[in-house]
Design a protein around this motif. Sequence first.
Motif, PDB file in Angstrom:
ATOM      1  N   PHE A   1       0.826  -1.199   0.000  1.00  0.00           N
ATOM      2  CA  PHE A   1       0.000   0.000   0.000  1.00  0.00           C
ATOM      3  C   PHE A   1       0.866   1.258   0.000  1.00  0.00           C
ATOM      4  N   ARG A   2       0.245   2.338  -0.420  1.00  0.00           N
ATOM      5  CA  ARG A   2       0.897   3.637  -0.515  1.00  0.00           C
ATOM      6  C   ARG A   2       1.733   3.961   0.725  1.00  0.00           C
ATOM      7  N   ASP A   3       1.180   3.693   1.899  1.00  0.00           N
ATOM      8  CA  ASP A   3       1.837   4.102   3.142  1.00  0.00           C
ATOM      9  C   ASP A   3       2.969   3.177   3.560  1.00  0.00           C
ATOM     10  N   GLU A   4       3.205   2.118   2.776  1.00  0.00           N
ATOM     11  CA  GLU A   4       4.263   1.166   3.140  1.00  0.00           C
ATOM     12  C   GLU A   4       5.531   1.342   2.315  1.00  0.00           C
ATOM     13  N   ILE A   5       5.487   2.227   1.329  1.00  0.00           N
ATOM     14  CA  ILE A   5       6.637   2.394   0.432  1.00  0.00           C
ATOM     15  C   ILE A   5       7.724   3.186   1.166  1.00  0.00           C
ATOM     16  N   PRO A   6       8.964   2.654   1.231  1.00  0.00           N
ATOM     17  CA  PRO A   6      10.042   3.416   1.882  1.00  0.00           C
ATOM     18  C   PRO A   6      10.257   4.758   1.175  1.00  0.00           C
ATOM     19  N   THR A   7      10.423   5.808   1.948  1.00  0.00           N
ATOM     20  CA  THR A   7      10.549   7.158   1.400  1.00  0.00           C
ATOM     21  C   THR A   7      12.004   7.622   1.412  1.00  0.00           C
ATOM     22  N   PRO A   8      12.350   8.605   0.526  1.00  0.00           N
ATOM     23  CA  PRO A   8      11.524   9.208  -0.514  1.00  0.00           C
ATOM     24  C   PRO A   8      11.323   8.250  -1.691  1.00  0.00           C
ATOM     25  N   ALA A   9      10.162   8.357  -2.332  1.00  0.00           N
ATOM     26  CA  ALA A   9       9.826   7.479  -3.447  1.00  0.00           C
ATOM     27  C   ALA A   9       8.932   8.221  -4.431  1.00  0.00           C
ATOM     28  N   LEU A  10       8.935   7.723  -5.649  1.00  0.00           N
ATOM     29  CA  LEU A  10       8.175   8.313  -6.743  1.00  0.00           C
ATOM     30  C   LEU A  10       6.860   7.548  -6.890  1.00  0.00           C
ATOM     31  N   LEU A  11       5.746   8.279  -6.818  1.00  0.00           N
ATOM     32  CA  LEU A  11       4.423   7.670  -6.932  1.00  0.00           C
ATOM     33  C   LEU A  11       3.731   8.153  -8.199  1.00  0.00           C
ATOM     34  N   LEU A  12       2.997   7.246  -8.834  1.00  0.00           N
ATOM     35  CA  LEU A  12       2.220   7.603 -10.019  1.00  0.00           C
ATOM     36  C   LEU A  12       0.764   7.242  -9.779  1.00  0.00           C
ATOM     37  N   ASP A  13      -0.100   8.220  -9.908  1.00  0.00           N
ATOM     38  CA  ASP A  13      -1.539   7.967  -9.816  1.00  0.00           C
ATOM     39  C   ASP A  13      -2.000   7.452 -11.186  1.00  0.00           C
ATOM     40  N   LEU A  14      -2.313   6.158 -11.252  1.00  0.00           N
ATOM     41  CA  LEU A  14      -2.600   5.539 -12.556  1.00  0.00           C
ATOM     42  C   LEU A  14      -3.836   6.137 -13.214  1.00  0.00           C
ATOM     43  N   ASP A  15      -4.844   6.493 -12.427  1.00  0.00           N
ATOM     44  CA  ASP A  15      -6.048   7.076 -13.029  1.00  0.00           C
ATOM     45  C   ASP A  15      -5.711   8.376 -13.754  1.00  0.00           C
ATOM     46  N   ALA A  16      -4.945   9.239 -13.117  1.00  0.00           N
ATOM     47  CA  ALA A  16      -4.572  10.510 -13.749  1.00  0.00           C
ATOM     48  C   ALA A  16      -3.663  10.274 -14.955  1.00  0.00           C
ATOM     49  N   PHE A  17      -2.724   9.372 -14.797  1.00  0.00           N
ATOM     50  CA  PHE A  17      -1.774   9.028 -15.868  1.00  0.00           C
ATOM     51  C   PHE A  17      -2.519   8.519 -17.105  1.00  0.00           C
ATOM     52  N   GLU A  18      -3.433   7.588 -16.898  1.00  0.00           N
ATOM     53  CA  GLU A  18      -4.171   7.026 -18.031  1.00  0.00           C
ATOM     54  C   GLU A  18      -5.059   8.078 -18.676  1.00  0.00           C
ATOM     55  N   SER A  19      -5.639   8.933 -17.854  1.00  0.00           N
ATOM     56  CA  SER A  19      -6.469  10.012 -18.385  1.00  0.00           C
ATOM     57  C   SER A  19      -5.630  10.964 -19.244  1.00  0.00           C
ATOM     58  N   ASN A  20      -4.421  11.262 -18.804  1.00  0.00           N
ATOM     59  CA  ASN A  20      -3.541  12.138 -19.587  1.00  0.00           C
ATOM     60  C   ASN A  20      -3.209  11.531 -20.948  1.00  0.00           C
ATOM     61  N   ILE A  21      -2.884  10.244 -20.933  1.00  0.00           N
ATOM     62  CA  ILE A  21      -2.519   9.576 -22.187  1.00  0.00           C
ATOM     63  C   ILE A  21      -3.719   9.530 -23.134  1.00  0.00           C
ATOM     64  N   THR A  22      -4.873   9.171 -22.588  1.00  0.00           N
ATOM     65  CA  THR A  22      -6.076   9.091 -23.419  1.00  0.00           C
ATOM     66  C   THR A  22      -6.389  10.451 -24.045  1.00  0.00           C
ATOM     67  N   ALA A  23      -6.268  11.503 -23.253  1.00  0.00           N
ATOM     68  CA  ALA A  23      -6.597  12.843 -23.750  1.00  0.00           C
ATOM     69  C   ALA A  23      -5.673  13.250 -24.896  1.00  0.00           C
ATOM     70  N   MET A  24      -4.361  13.067 -24.702  1.00  0.00           N
ATOM     71  CA  MET A  24      -3.423  13.469 -25.754  1.00  0.00           C
ATOM     72  C   MET A  24      -3.609  12.610 -27.007  1.00  0.00           C
ATOM     73  N   ALA A  25      -3.732  11.299 -26.814  1.00  0.00           N
ATOM     74  CA  ALA A  25      -3.872  10.401 -27.973  1.00  0.00           C
ATOM     75  C   ALA A  25      -5.127  10.740 -28.758  1.00  0.00           C
ATOM     76  N   ALA A  26      -6.234  11.005 -28.072  1.00  0.00           N
ATOM     77  CA  ALA A  26      -7.497  11.318 -28.757  1.00  0.00           C
ATOM     78  C   ALA A  26      -7.396  12.644 -29.504  1.00  0.00           C
ATOM     79  N   HIS A  27      -6.752  13.606 -28.875  1.00  0.00           N
ATOM     80  CA  HIS A  27      -6.602  14.921 -29.508  1.00  0.00           C
ATOM     81  C   HIS A  27      -5.837  14.804 -30.825  1.00  0.00           C
ATOM     82  N   LEU A  28      -4.770  14.046 -30.819  1.00  0.00           N
ATOM     83  CA  LEU A  28      -3.942  13.925 -32.026  1.00  0.00           C
ATOM     84  C   LEU A  28      -4.615  13.042 -33.068  1.00  0.00           C
TER      85      LEU A  28
END
Lengths: 366, 366
Positions: B3-30
């Motif tokens: 889970f999010r709170d178990e990752i040793p810090t500092p660490a890089l996190l990616l919110d998959l919902d936002a990430f996928e939304s970004n990709i979908t938006a750019m791909a659809a636009h082009l």
Amino acid sequence: MQFRDEIPTPALLLDLDAFESNITAMAAHLRARNKGFRPHGKTHKCPEVARALVRAGAIGICAARLSEAEVFADHGIRGLLVTTAVVGRGKIERAVALAARAPDTMFCVDEEKNVREIDAAAAARAAGEPIRLAVDLYFGRTGVVPGQPALELVRVIESLPHVAFAGLQAYDGEAAHTTPFDARGTRTRTSLARAIETRRLIEQDGIACPMVTGGSTGTYRFDAEIDGITELQPGSFVFMDLDYERIGGPDGPQYHDFKNALTVVTTVVSRPPGFAIVDGGYKAFSTDRPFTPRPVGLEGVTYGWAGDEHGRLGMEHASRDLKVGDRIEFIPPHCDPTVNLYDAIHALRGDRVEAVWPIAARGKSQ
Amino acid sequence: MQFRDEIPTPALLLDLDAFESNITAMAAHLRARNKGFRPHGKTHKCPEVARALVRAGAIGICAARLSEAEVFADHGIRGLLVTTAVVGRGKIERAVALAARAPDTMFCVDEEKNVREIDAAAAARAAGEPIRLAVDLYFGRTGVVPGQPALELVRVIESLPHVAFAGLQAYDGEAAHTTPFDARGTRTRTSLARAIETRRLIEQDGIACPMVTGGSTGTYRFDAEIDGITELQPGSFVFMDLDYERIGGPDGPQYHDFKNALTVVTTVVSRPPGFAIVDGGYKAFSTDRPFTPRPVGLEGVTYGWAGDEHGRLGMEHASRDLKVGDRIEFIPPHCDPTVNLYDAIHALRGDRVEAVWPIAARGKSQ
């Protein structure tokens, strides 16, 4: 056999003659004053550099973080001091495991709850020596306030069965870069006086305080003269950088106790009118200082940032022309975060690559 | 299951919902504008991110450097474009080897000598397709001046047997961050008009120019409307950062075409009076922008740099108290150099770690 000009750029180069001279100078200075030498590994994150320091008489190596210390321990380095508190259950369990295989490892603490958690985690393991804890004193960043608050934390440690009080850490990060030289002396003496006073309080309480560790590349001259400081933990002197060069010495605005041993080599990859573009940008150099990398052997040129992978050299006043394919070395603004960008140090004797040293703890900030 | 709170810090996190939304938006636009989508891999350096982009319709991936492209090729990514010239014998030999196993790879060039060296290196190998070269146009950093100078370089390529002209790269790095929105449009349209004019010159010369590639997260809206631009190469939209948020959009000073998907999670490791000290400093965040990481879900607090491994939060006006062990996430100032500090991306679905993606090309700036 590889030569300086064959290393793919951008790359990190170390001049071994300058590096060895820096180590010899610091080790001799501390030995002459009967101070322990526990240099900081966060600068280099490199087991081969740590070994060179141990060969020169270092009693151990500091690590900024647990994961960095784990890497050093994996490579056989002992006498480790983790200079920031190890916080949270997962990391505390790892710290206990590290202490089991490298029992002389010390961990900094600055809070009662954290001390009690370490004690509890140590209790849960099989029999072993108590975990050695150093109390980190506050001089503007981490730590417990010197004096009575620190003494109270020491008493907590002494009251618990599975941890042992190892001494005090008195690191004043601001002091290291205080300018000019005399002001730096005043600042570090003031901070360390509070550490010595804290030690006195602890010993008056009947508790032994075998270690007071602190100091830096900027303050070592002052710190090494202070009675009661048992050891120094300087880091940057092995490499030096533009930042430390500017802090000033006893004879003027330049600090030249140590030599610039570290450079980043780049290649000119484009030569549009008026500019030479090199293949080193934000991913090749530290960017945390308000000045830019300085070219070696090239006058009249200022490096300008040109993005993640590029730097821009204005050629109008350059001491010589540059063409695509030319290689330019730069002294980095700040050594620690620059080294942390690379996987290896190319150790050069003159123009020959004598060794390629993995930066095994690169990225180990956890 | 982590889970999010178990990752040793500092660490890089990616919110998959936002990430996928970004990709979908750019791909659809082009896709809607019939433009190719060859996003830049220098942002993420991560084969799993590249695969997500290819699944969304990307025709390939850009790489800032040869060594980055080699890593993507090792992971099966094709349609690679190396966006900076490959300079020097050793690298040119590697480029030829890369083209042998990934023949659709394109390499940017901006100088005749370099083109001839690539041709000679390609001649020396066993039979194979010509090496595909894209001519990089100058808009302030690397490249050959658009117009006649570019045409002359294209003619050199066309005159040689072992290289082939693949098209033009028209990347204007300054345009990407030009503010406000309308000025950005003017800047990118002006630059791209010069690329289109260069293409016209080349085609008048009887040479086909199948590709004109350029654009960025900041300019894609304008670039995608321009006839003659065949494909876009934006990078940062997958993650976003504070820098891109500030460039402004059509409706005001905030640019919110894409969501902040990337954070760095830290832990409070010390709590001296008035301050909370977190375990992320120069080695946890990019430091090339004149602003600092922004905490998520914590108001009234400004992050201040406190060295290589620490950040300082003044607690006087904080919306809630913090204690040692609390975890704070921050949006990084600049995504590309932040990602380059880490070995892995923790891909989160809500608070669950769905995957840990190696940043396989981290440090591959050569």
